[in-house]
Design an enzyme around this catalytic site. Structure first.
Site, PDB file in Angstrom:
ATOM      1  N   SER A  29     -34.960  51.312  23.434  1.00  0.00           N
ATOM      2  CA  SER A  29     -34.747  50.455  25.139  1.00  0.00           C
ATOM      3  C   SER A  29     -36.267  50.821  25.958  1.00  0.00           C
ATOM      4  O   SER A  29     -36.999  51.462  25.865  1.00  0.00           O
ATOM      5  CB  SER A  29     -33.783  50.549  25.645  1.00  0.00           C
ATOM      6  N   TYR A  51     -29.450  57.071  30.025  1.00  0.00           N
ATOM      7  CA  TYR A  51     -29.268  56.206  28.985  1.00  0.00           C
ATOM      8  C   TYR A  51     -31.096  55.973  28.231  1.00  0.00           C
ATOM      9  O   TYR A  51     -30.852  55.826  27.291  1.00  0.00           O
ATOM     10  CB  TYR A  51     -29.038  54.417  29.724  1.00  0.00           C
TER      11      TYR A  51
HETATM   12  N1  LIG Z   1     -29.539  43.974  26.679  1.00  0.00           N
HETATM   13  C1  LIG Z   1     -30.831  44.456  26.790  1.00  0.00           C
HETATM   14  O1  LIG Z   1     -31.223  43.732  27.556  1.00  0.00           O
HETATM   15  C2  LIG Z   1     -30.775  45.401  26.259  1.00  0.00           C
HETATM   16  C3  LIG Z   1     -32.390  46.527  26.479  1.00  0.00           C
HETATM   17  C4  LIG Z   1     -32.598  47.005  26.174  1.00  0.00           C
HETATM   18  C5  LIG Z   1     -32.165  48.061  24.738  1.00  0.00           C
HETATM   19  N2  LIG Z   1     -31.327  47.051  24.126  1.00  0.00           N
HETATM   20  C6  LIG Z   1     -30.125  47.975  23.395  1.00  0.00           C
HETATM   21  O2  LIG Z   1     -30.204  46.566  22.422  1.00  0.00           O
HETATM   22  C7  LIG Z   1     -28.929  47.544  21.356  1.00  0.00           C
HETATM   23  C8  LIG Z   1     -28.132  45.953  21.478  1.00  0.00           C
HETATM   24  O3  LIG Z   1     -28.154  45.918  22.980  1.00  0.00           O
HETATM   25  P1  LIG Z   1     -26.696  44.482  23.206  1.00  0.00           P
HETATM   26  O4  LIG Z   1     -26.939  43.865  24.999  1.00  0.00           O
HETATM   27  O5  LIG Z   1     -26.963  43.447  22.715  1.00  0.00           O
HETATM   28  O6  LIG Z   1     -25.193  45.170  23.896  1.00  0.00           O
HETATM   29  P2  LIG Z   1     -23.517  45.099  23.961  1.00  0.00           P
HETATM   30  O7  LIG Z   1     -23.665  42.649  23.845  1.00  0.00           O
HETATM   31  O8  LIG Z   1     -22.942  45.888  24.837  1.00  0.00           O
HETATM   32  O9  LIG Z   1     -23.386  45.091  21.872  1.00  0.00           O
HETATM   33  C9  LIG Z   1     -22.790  46.449  22.503  1.00  0.00           C
HETATM   34  C10 LIG Z   1     -22.359  45.864  20.305  1.00  0.00           C
HETATM   35  O10 LIG Z   1     -21.806  47.893  20.525  1.00  0.00           O
HETATM   36  C11 LIG Z   1     -20.369  48.286  20.152  1.00  0.00           C
HETATM   37  N3  LIG Z   1     -19.950  49.224  20.452  1.00  0.00           N
HETATM   38  C12 LIG Z   1     -20.293  49.462  21.565  1.00  0.00           C
HETATM   39  N4  LIG Z   1     -20.235  50.663  21.586  1.00  0.00           N
HETATM   40  C13 LIG Z   1     -19.010  51.457  20.211  1.00  0.00           C
HETATM   41  C14 LIG Z   1     -18.700  52.190  19.581  1.00  0.00           C
HETATM   42  N5  LIG Z   1     -18.523  53.669  20.111  1.00  0.00           N
HETATM   43  N6  LIG Z   1     -18.730  52.041  18.508  1.00  0.00           N
HETATM   44  C15 LIG Z   1     -19.449  51.342  17.707  1.00  0.00           C
HETATM   45  N7  LIG Z   1     -19.633  49.876  18.069  1.00  0.00           N
HETATM   46  C16 LIG Z   1     -19.831  50.141  19.266  1.00  0.00           C
HETATM   47  C17 LIG Z   1     -19.806  46.315  20.752  1.00  0.00           C
HETATM   48  O11 LIG Z   1     -18.626  46.335  20.458  1.00  0.00           O
HETATM   49  P3  LIG Z   1     -17.264  45.874  20.689  1.00  0.00           P
HETATM   50  O12 LIG Z   1     -17.599  43.487  20.812  1.00  0.00           O
HETATM   51  O13 LIG Z   1     -15.958  46.343  20.164  1.00  0.00           O
HETATM   52  O14 LIG Z   1     -17.180  46.435  21.999  1.00  0.00           O
HETATM   53  C18 LIG Z   1     -21.207  45.416  20.608  1.00  0.00           C
HETATM   54  O15 LIG Z   1     -20.624  45.392  18.920  1.00  0.00           O
HETATM   55  C19 LIG Z   1     -28.449  48.495  21.945  1.00  0.00           C
HETATM   56  O16 LIG Z   1     -28.547  49.700  21.753  1.00  0.00           O
HETATM   57  C20 LIG Z   1     -29.251  48.546  23.485  1.00  0.00           C
HETATM   58  O17 LIG Z   1     -29.698  49.296  24.130  1.00  0.00           O
HETATM   59  C21 LIG Z   1     -30.821  46.059  24.776  1.00  0.00           C
END
Ligand SMILES: NC(=O)c1ccc[n+]([C@@H]2O[C@H](COP(=O)([O-])OP(=O)(O)OC[C@H]3O[C@@H](n4cnc5c(N)ncnc54)[C@H](OP(=O)(O)O)[C@@H]3O)[C@@H](O)[C@H]2O)c1
Length: 270
Positions: free
Chosen positions: A159, A172
């Site tokens: 991130s 984080y």
């Molecule tokens: N969105 C942003 O603005 C952003 C920015 C920078 C980086 N990122 C990074 O990008 C990645 C994806 O982010 P996102 O926003 O797409 O996330 P998200 O929409 O919150 O989705 C998270 C995913 O991770 C799964 N998950 C969470 N805890 C878990 C665990 N203990 N074991 C297995 N699966 C687990 C969730 O499963 P469930 O559906 O079952 O809960 C879901 O499939 C992350 O690494 C995040 O830090 C995101």
């Protein structure tokens, strides 16, 4: 909120046909977009989620992959990557159900993005984020390694928060900076010896549930930065990040190792 497009992209070749990929956290958000793309390129993709509520979302990622008729397949697995037994289930499923019995691609995407001010961080909160964001990717990689062939690919989703110093992100941001360190160390350990590349993709704010569920003051603090994003004055979309990851999963990325690809629209230029 972004919903991954379902139309096949005629420009894409099935360059991952015969490969097996694990994408953690691929029921929704960025992970679902990555899983769909790897599947469209012909890979067998282990689609993982942890909650009961995401079962149908994971199944719909599987259905969409199989609808593209690219030769790709999806296998949904409910697993909590913080437990060793569930991590082993992911490995066993990939080895048993993939076309070659090997794991070619590992995308560490699942994360806990909860915010907290320094004053409010508890030991429980610290351990919870470290367990999902840092400990699980290390031990899942360790379990996958005996099954990864030369030419294997590891991608860590980090991130921009790792470098930006945004308030409320102490834990984080530190976990994401830790993943960047993993990429550099693993590049040295796994490059020449194992023929495996390890790289990071570092998104800026992306329109997913994780971002929309962030604390209002965190989102307020991000707003001026979003408006000043050099590429365009908008929040990033899942589809802005997916091509960076699929490139790193492909043969074409063979000379990249230990790198961090920025998916921020240039936000970190400032
Ligand atoms: N969105 C942003 O603005 C952003 C920015 C920078 C980086 N990122 C990074 O990008 C990645 C994806 O982010 P996102 O926003 O797409 O996330 P998200 O929409 O919150 O989705 C998270 C995913 O991770 C799964 N998950 C969470 N805890 C878990 C665990 N203990 N074991 C297995 N699966 C687990 C969730 O499963 P469930 O559906 O079952 O809960 C879901 O499939 C992350 O690494 C995040 O830090 C995101």
């Amino acid at each position: 909120m972004h919903s991954p497009s379902t139309a096949p992209n005629p420009r894409l070749s099935a360059n991952l046909l015969g490969k097996t990929a694990i994408v953690t956290g691929s029921s929704r958000g960025i992970g679902a977009g990555i899983a769909l793309e790897l599947g469209r390129r012909g890979a067998t993709v282990i689609i993982t989620h942890t909650s009961e509520g995401s079962k149908s979302a994971a199944q719909s990622v599987v259905d969409t992959i199989e609808h593209t008729q690219s030769g790709g397949k999806g296998l949904p697995v409910q697993a909590n990557i913080t437990t060793a037994a569930d991590r082993q289930t992911l490995i066993d499923t990939a080895v048993k159900c993939g076309p070659t019995g090997q794991i070619d691609i590992m995308v560490h995407n699942a994360a806990d993005g909860e915010d907290s001010s320094l004053a409010n961080v508890t030991e429980g909160f610290f351990d919870k984020l470290v367990d999902v964001n840092l400990k699980a990717p290390l031990f899942l990689t360790q379990a996958a390694l005996p099954h990864m062939p030369r030419g294997g690919r590891i991608v860590l989703i980090t991130s921009a928060a790792a470098r930006m110093g945004v308030a409320q992100t102490s834990v984080y941001a530190a976990t994401k900076a830790g993943l960047e360190a993993f990429a550099r160390v693993w590049a040295t350990e796994l490059g020449q010896a194992h023929g495996i590349t390890v790289n990071c993709v570092s998104p800026g704010p992306i329109a997913t549930e994780q971002f929309h569920n962030s604390a209002p003051d965190f989102k307020d603090a991000m707003q001026p930065m979003i408006q000043a994003t050099p590429a365009e004055a908008r929040l990033g979309e899942v589809d802005d990040i997916v091509p960076l990851v699929s490139f790193l999963c492909s043969e074409e990325s063979r000379w990249m190792i230990g790198s961090v690809l920025s998916g921020t629209g240039g936000m970190l230029l400032f």
